[in-house]
Scaffold this motif. Sequence first.
Motif, mmCIF file in Angstrom:
data_model
loop_
_atom_site.group_PDB
_atom_site.id
_atom_site.type_symbol
_atom_site.label_atom_id
_atom_site.label_comp_id
_atom_site.label_asym_id
_atom_site.label_seq_id
_atom_site.Cartn_x
_atom_site.Cartn_y
_atom_site.Cartn_z
ATOM 1 N N HIS A 171 0.708 -1.004 -0.056
ATOM 2 C CA HIS A 171 -0.246 0.160 -0.098
ATOM 3 C C HIS A 171 0.942 1.395 -0.008
ATOM 4 C CE1 HIS A 171 1.189 -0.122 4.127
ATOM 5 N NE2 HIS A 171 0.640 1.223 4.431
ATOM 6 N N ALA A 172 2.102 1.174 0.304
ATOM 7 C CA ALA A 172 3.036 2.242 0.536
ATOM 8 C C ALA A 172 3.394 2.851 -0.976
ATOM 9 C CB ALA A 172 4.346 1.826 1.077
ATOM 10 N N ASN A 173 3.094 1.998 -1.948
ATOM 11 C CA ASN A 173 3.453 2.732 -3.287
ATOM 12 C C ASN A 173 2.362 3.042 -3.947
ATOM 13 O OD1 ASN A 173 4.995 -0.590 -2.901
ATOM 14 N ND2 ASN A 173 6.107 1.116 -3.067
ATOM 15 N N PHE A 174 1.399 3.555 -3.378
ATOM 16 C CA PHE A 174 -0.061 4.158 -3.974
ATOM 17 C C PHE A 174 -0.456 5.345 -3.479
ATOM 18 C CE2 PHE A 174 0.105 -0.384 -4.749
ATOM 19 C CZ PHE A 174 -0.292 -0.507 -6.133
ATOM 20 N N ILE A 175 -0.923 6.062 -4.180
ATOM 21 C CA ILE A 175 -1.366 7.524 -3.849
ATOM 22 C C ILE A 175 -2.824 7.549 -3.888
ATOM 23 C CG2 ILE A 175 -1.419 9.923 -4.220
ATOM 24 C CD1 ILE A 175 1.244 9.173 -6.127
ATOM 25 N N SER A 176 -3.427 7.983 -2.662
ATOM 26 C CA SER A 176 -5.028 8.176 -2.635
ATOM 27 C C SER A 176 -5.186 9.137 -1.455
ATOM 28 C CB SER A 176 -5.481 6.934 -2.401
ATOM 29 O OG SER A 176 -6.888 6.775 -1.975
ATOM 30 N N GLN A 177 -6.389 9.883 -1.693
ATOM 31 C CA GLN A 177 -6.824 10.610 -0.477
ATOM 32 C C GLN A 177 -7.143 9.621 0.732
ATOM 33 O OE1 GLN A 177 -10.167 13.298 -1.286
ATOM 34 N NE2 GLN A 177 -9.254 14.392 -2.742
ATOM 35 N N ASN A 178 -7.195 8.396 0.591
ATOM 36 C CA ASN A 178 -7.370 7.403 1.567
ATOM 37 C C ASN A 178 -6.461 6.689 1.446
ATOM 38 O OD1 ASN A 178 -8.014 5.622 3.558
ATOM 39 N ND2 ASN A 178 -10.123 5.345 3.098
ATOM 40 N N ALA A 179 -5.330 6.998 2.130
ATOM 41 C CA ALA A 179 -4.152 5.644 2.091
ATOM 42 C C ALA A 179 -4.390 4.325 2.627
ATOM 43 C CB ALA A 179 -2.744 6.237 2.822
ATOM 44 N N HIS A 180 -5.301 4.057 3.362
ATOM 45 C CA HIS A 180 -5.589 2.825 3.685
ATOM 46 C C HIS A 180 -6.558 1.877 2.734
ATOM 47 C CE1 HIS A 180 -3.530 3.844 7.426
ATOM 48 N NE2 HIS A 180 -4.340 4.981 7.485
ATOM 49 N N PHE A 181 -7.191 2.764 1.806
ATOM 50 C CA PHE A 181 -8.450 2.031 1.107
ATOM 51 C C PHE A 181 -7.559 0.829 0.319
ATOM 52 C CE2 PHE A 181 -10.451 1.069 -2.747
ATOM 53 C CZ PHE A 181 -11.906 1.156 -2.383
ATOM 54 N N CYS A 182 -6.634 0.874 -0.225
ATOM 55 C CA CYS A 182 -5.935 -0.206 -1.244
ATOM 56 C C CYS A 182 -5.424 -1.477 -0.333
ATOM 57 C CB CYS A 182 -4.993 0.259 -2.088
ATOM 58 S SG CYS A 182 -3.529 0.832 -1.355
ATOM 59 N N LYS A 183 -5.428 -1.144 0.751
ATOM 60 C CA LYS A 183 -4.854 -2.404 1.721
ATOM 61 C C LYS A 183 -5.488 -3.815 1.780
ATOM 62 C CE LYS A 183 -2.550 0.348 5.480
ATOM 63 N NZ LYS A 183 -2.312 0.755 6.664
ATOM 64 N N SER A 184 -6.655 -3.486 1.638
ATOM 65 C CA SER A 184 -7.441 -4.949 1.713
ATOM 66 C C SER A 184 -7.363 -5.689 0.667
ATOM 67 C CB SER A 184 -8.940 -4.594 2.025
ATOM 68 O OG SER A 184 -9.441 -5.908 1.882
ATOM 69 N N ALA A 185 -7.560 -5.178 -0.663
ATOM 70 C CA ALA A 185 -7.471 -5.776 -1.951
ATOM 71 C C ALA A 185 -5.827 -6.305 -2.028
ATOM 72 C CB ALA A 185 -7.826 -4.971 -3.060
ATOM 73 N N LEU A 186 -5.007 -5.475 -1.961
ATOM 74 C CA LEU A 186 -3.624 -5.881 -2.362
ATOM 75 C C LEU A 186 -3.102 -7.052 -1.201
ATOM 76 C CD1 LEU A 186 -2.144 -2.133 -2.629
ATOM 77 C CD2 LEU A 186 -2.211 -3.921 -4.332
ATOM 78 N N SER A 187 -3.643 -6.945 0.050
ATOM 79 C CA SER A 187 -3.034 -7.916 0.949
ATOM 80 C C SER A 187 -3.784 -9.287 0.405
ATOM 81 C CB SER A 187 -3.440 -7.633 2.327
ATOM 82 O OG SER A 187 -4.902 -7.364 2.557
ATOM 83 N N ARG A 188 -5.058 -9.369 -0.054
ATOM 84 C CA ARG A 188 -5.623 -10.543 -0.074
ATOM 85 C C ARG A 188 -5.411 -11.024 -1.618
ATOM 86 N NH1 ARG A 188 -11.288 -9.796 -0.297
ATOM 87 N NH2 ARG A 188 -11.076 -7.558 -0.455
#
Length: 394
Positions: free
Chosen positions: A55-72
């Motif tokens: 998730h640290a390699n992504f830009i978003s207004q919500n930095a936590h949003f991408c964590k779920s999909a990327l981790s699964r």
Amino acid sequence: MDFDTIIIGAGAAGMMCAAHSAGRTLVLDHAKAAGEKIRISGGGRCNFTNLGASHANFISQNAHFCKSALSRYTQWDFLGLIAKYEIAWHEKTLGQLFCDGSAKQIVAMLLEEMKRTGAELWLNASVKKVDHDGVAYRLSVLRDGKRIDLSARNLVLASGGKSIPKMGATGFAYDIARQFGLNLTDIRPALVPLTFSDQRYMAISGVSAPSRVSANGTTFEEATLFTHRGLSGPAILQASSYWRDGDPVVLDIDPNGTLFEALRTARQTQGKKDITTVLTQSYPARLVQHLSEEIGIGGRIGDQSDRALQELCDKLRNWSQVPTGSEGYRTAEVTLGGIDTDHVSSKTMEAKARKGLYVIGEAIDVTGWLGGYNFQWAWSSGWAAGTAISATLN
């Protein structure tokens, strides 16, 4: 014609979603072939993921949003799929993975995975209208000159952003999102060369140099390429995602910090040489000539004091300039921003207030760094939506 799921966009995210969706699934795209951005990516070899993706390699207004999909659904999961199809690959630099052969292998793999789940693909199919009648999404589609009415319980927006319009990219997903009450963040070109109206680098177009480039507090260490229009190369493309109009970019073209000691040594061993001649031992001659004119470099190396040498090195390590703009969507690899993540479930990619509407890939406000990260987001978000849809149908 009734379907369980209609996916708009036969790109990386859309095909990945179709490959994991149960029920009767239809993928629509106005292009003549599926996966065209995959085909041209990575010089035709597709930088399909990155070993270090997180998730640290992504830009978003919500930095936590991408964590779920990327981790699964991780890069290792995609590599498992690659292995199943015996697609050979190699690591280039910084964890970037490319096909040994052709990017077409990735497209063929995804099409085969879609075939395995029974998903249909309609090309040369343009969506002209989308509505919801309270039960299903209804689409009016123009396919090969014929108008066809479709309906589906689920609708997936996977048509990407505005980057590379010559490939057919539009803001279609944004229009549909607004229609159904989803807000957008600010959108703009990203991973894009920066330009200067005075074409200051015309004389050194094609020259590149190792660098550390900073924009608004974020720094990337890769090559910078000088062009007739401005600045490009991996470090600049990365920094462009953080740069804003009117802001400076700062180049450090001595990223290893070794130039000062090299110049001190040269002062002892090559004292009669002009300092510009000595600098050509570390930099391309045309770049040295440009720098000598811009920041005033000259004189014998033997006549330079430690202070003078340090001041020169400081200038080369803090070479600040303000670009006029960027090359825009025409050459941007991605669109920064998109459909607001506040309106979307990070687990299922479904709109919170609009049942059956899913948003994946570049269309949503998740933008990766250069180096395979945006493809990984396409795989992860497509997988998340596809498996969530399958769960609702089973």
